[in-house]
Design an enzyme around this catalytic site. Sequence first.
Site, PDB file in Angstrom:
ATOM      1  N   ARG A   1      26.898  33.267 -18.919  1.00  0.00           N
ATOM      2  CA  ARG A   1      25.869  34.552 -18.346  1.00  0.00           C
ATOM      3  C   ARG A   1      26.629  34.860 -17.004  1.00  0.00           C
ATOM      4  O   ARG A   1      26.829  33.856 -16.058  1.00  0.00           O
ATOM      5  CB  ARG A   1      24.293  33.895 -18.285  1.00  0.00           C
ATOM      6  CG  ARG A   1      23.695  33.567 -19.282  1.00  0.00           C
ATOM      7  CD  ARG A   1      22.217  33.424 -19.085  1.00  0.00           C
ATOM      8  NE  ARG A   1      21.699  32.348 -20.018  1.00  0.00           N
ATOM      9  CZ  ARG A   1      21.170  32.644 -21.332  1.00  0.00           C
ATOM     10  NH1 ARG A   1      21.171  33.934 -21.640  1.00  0.00           N
ATOM     11  NH2 ARG A   1      20.665  31.968 -21.874  1.00  0.00           N
TER      12      ARG A   1
ATOM     13  N   ARG B   1      21.869  33.734 -25.306  1.00  0.00           N
ATOM     14  CA  ARG B   1      20.679  34.612 -25.938  1.00  0.00           C
ATOM     15  C   ARG B   1      20.002  35.480 -24.783  1.00  0.00           C
ATOM     16  O   ARG B   1      20.108  35.037 -23.673  1.00  0.00           O
ATOM     17  CB  ARG B   1      19.500  33.424 -26.073  1.00  0.00           C
ATOM     18  CG  ARG B   1      18.046  34.190 -26.640  1.00  0.00           C
ATOM     19  CD  ARG B   1      17.271  33.023 -26.996  1.00  0.00           C
ATOM     20  NE  ARG B   1      17.634  32.393 -28.380  1.00  0.00           N
ATOM     21  CZ  ARG B   1      17.638  31.143 -28.816  1.00  0.00           C
ATOM     22  NH1 ARG B   1      17.081  30.200 -27.738  1.00  0.00           N
ATOM     23  NH2 ARG B   1      18.040  30.821 -29.927  1.00  0.00           N
TER      24      ARG B   1
ATOM     25  N   HIS C   1      29.010  26.642 -23.616  1.00  0.00           N
ATOM     26  CA  HIS C   1      27.883  26.521 -22.547  1.00  0.00           C
ATOM     27  C   HIS C   1      28.815  25.920 -21.450  1.00  0.00           C
ATOM     28  O   HIS C   1      28.408  25.712 -20.454  1.00  0.00           O
ATOM     29  CB  HIS C   1      26.817  25.614 -22.955  1.00  0.00           C
ATOM     30  CG  HIS C   1      25.698  25.790 -22.202  1.00  0.00           C
ATOM     31  ND1 HIS C   1      25.290  24.908 -21.288  1.00  0.00           N
ATOM     32  CD2 HIS C   1      24.973  26.853 -21.525  1.00  0.00           C
ATOM     33  CE1 HIS C   1      24.307  25.321 -20.589  1.00  0.00           C
ATOM     34  NE2 HIS C   1      24.060  26.414 -20.723  1.00  0.00           N
TER      35      HIS C   1
ATOM     36  N   ARG D   1      13.262  18.544 -15.199  1.00  0.00           N
ATOM     37  CA  ARG D   1      12.485  19.565 -14.854  1.00  0.00           C
ATOM     38  C   ARG D   1      11.605  19.983 -16.013  1.00  0.00           C
ATOM     39  O   ARG D   1      10.564  20.394 -15.646  1.00  0.00           O
ATOM     40  CB  ARG D   1      13.268  20.776 -14.285  1.00  0.00           C
ATOM     41  CG  ARG D   1      12.739  21.699 -13.689  1.00  0.00           C
ATOM     42  CD  ARG D   1      13.450  23.150 -13.372  1.00  0.00           C
ATOM     43  NE  ARG D   1      13.423  23.961 -15.116  1.00  0.00           N
ATOM     44  CZ  ARG D   1      14.712  24.459 -15.352  1.00  0.00           C
ATOM     45  NH1 ARG D   1      15.727  24.403 -14.719  1.00  0.00           N
ATOM     46  NH2 ARG D   1      14.649  25.124 -16.662  1.00  0.00           N
TER      47      ARG D   1
END
Length: 729
Positions: free
Chosen positions: A390, A420, A450, A579
Amino acid sequence: MIQSDFLTSAPPAPVVPDGFDITGPGRFFNRELSWLAFNWRVLEEARNPRVPLLERLRFLSISATNLDEFYTVRVAGLRELARAGNTTPGADGLSPAEQLVLINDNARRLMGEQQSVWTALRAEMAGAGLHLLTRQDLTPEDRTHLRAHFLSMVFPVLSPLAIDPAHPFPFIPNTGFCLALQLEEVATGRPLDALLPVPQQVDRFIALPDTGDGARFLPLEELLLAHLDALFPGYTMRGNCAFRVLRDSDLELEEEAEDLVREFEVALKRRRRGEVVRLKISAKAPAALKALVMEELEVTPDEVIDIEGLIGMADLKELVLDTRRDLLWPSFTPRVPERVQDFDGDMFAAIRQKDMLLHHPYETFDMVVRFLDQAARDPDVLAIKQTLYRTSRDSPIVAALCEAAENGKSVTALVELKARFDEAANIRQSRRLERSGAHVVYGFLNYKTHAKISAVVRREGGKLVTYTHFGTGNYHPITARIYTDLSLFTCDAALGRDATRVFNYLSGYARPELLENLAIAPLDMKSSLIDRIGLEAEHARAGRPAQIWAKMNALIEPDVIDALYAASCAGVKIDLVIRGICGLRPGVLGLSENIRVKSIVGRFLEHSRIVCFGDGHGLPSEGARVFMSSADWMDRNLNRRVETLVEILNPTVKAQIVSQVMAANLADVAQSWVLGPDGGFARRPPVTGADGSVDAGFNCHRFFMENPSLSGRGKAGAGDVPRLAHGAD
């Protein structure tokens, strides 16, 4: 020195829940319900009085955005499985249909609570001079101003749509927001149903002229309802409602696609037309109008949410005004590492001195951009290899790669098309790179790439030196302002060779036969982690100190969780900072009595992935084995993605991760929620002193903002940088 009860105190006494089988599926929490629990924690920050008012509004908006994405992807997938008759249980023993029932109940309660929080925030905003009006609140002067604004700025983009046999119900895309109207022709009394799509290209909240009472805003839907006479002349309104649609947004690809880019472009068009998975509609909608909308959108009652309040809370981020600094977090400027300044900004010289770890956003992400900018313009740089999962719309990373290619350097960019909701942006970036002369590859059809790697090959003194950047987060300068991530810069030859082998794997399917300081998914990362956890258990059984500290966004991979359970039973002390989603059940006698789990939700979004093994020395220790990673411990990351697990060998960088980053996260109290064996999260309330002062406890975000990182120190050295003392319990 960083100190905390979480680090120094014994865990709570382990429990055995009634009817609990430590070997059964109950040893895992449900993934989807765990995610909803995370979003409840996000929403709690919207009511936290220690958070500035407009930041609380931002948290409310984030919780709404999160829930939208959850429905369009996760709930949509479960719904498809349930409708296909799939009864296969997940690791936690629940079938898709059973999960949907629990999700529906939990999410409805969450949406109701969002409205309650919004009501309270709206009242506080009014007290602070920020007013959200209805059309009934408008003065004649307001109406005159808004008429001009409507005709010039809104009317040209509207498309009022009658609904009758000649005008069938239109397609409403994903996240489409509409007004449904019952109209009556004044002259004849003839009824007319109509739709008015609310354009997403126009701001949702319209600023009104200052009258001395503070800032005033009118929602766009109120503006439209006030000007129906211009849209449907000759008609009067008899009833109306607002509704918003969410559709299945998962992509389905042909496995044998000849052209992956073209296949993604087709799939993105299909996404807009996915089946409706949720319809939010005004609670006071006229019955006939509601029935019409439900019938045309083909939704069932369990997919409809009646909203008493604001629909589309994600848009509230528009009201987080930069002009009201008094209602926002105090400003913070990320640091430029002193070592880079010592070398007059020369990234290569700073890295040559020794490995450097940057902790974003506390150290500026601009250093990553500078690394590639300098590489693009350096005549001694021969090649650049880069992964892109991204990045921002006008990405300076992509611009640097394009400049490098145009300057004649060999540039290879791995662009992940399957990121996505960023698929379309990544297609645009790939075409831009190709036009500049870069080699663009897309990795694997069945795996997402990734991993976060950048490699620069530079000619120095008659040999080639590879400078490598490994990250835990995306190459995205916007999100890097609010996501906490690690950036490792090194010219270590072994790591350079490892990075090259990974790129060869991505571009040519050349499976790496030897990786020196790196493990990668889907090849050996999972087995490496499980082996490491097992070795820690061996240390415990041998009577040596045995500890694991780990930090990530999500932990749900069953085999890894079972390995952690086994290590706990062997006596390994395990502290986890998770998290978001956590499928591990801590504090259960005979299963996880040595495991503690906490979640940090605060000013910055915790995103870095770290794991530290005491390796017979305990933690913190110079003998620990320390790793940073791009991967959460999830099935998709460990088994269906290309990810990296990088061992940290430089002593200063190791100390920074163990005694600074991890120690401060474990020490945090102010922003921490502790997970109990029943799945509930609890936070320690602030302590009020005798003098009325309030102590919220240690805040790791504040600590990192106020203290430099160890490896980024320059001539001053790292001796005065706070850290956890080695040998602490």
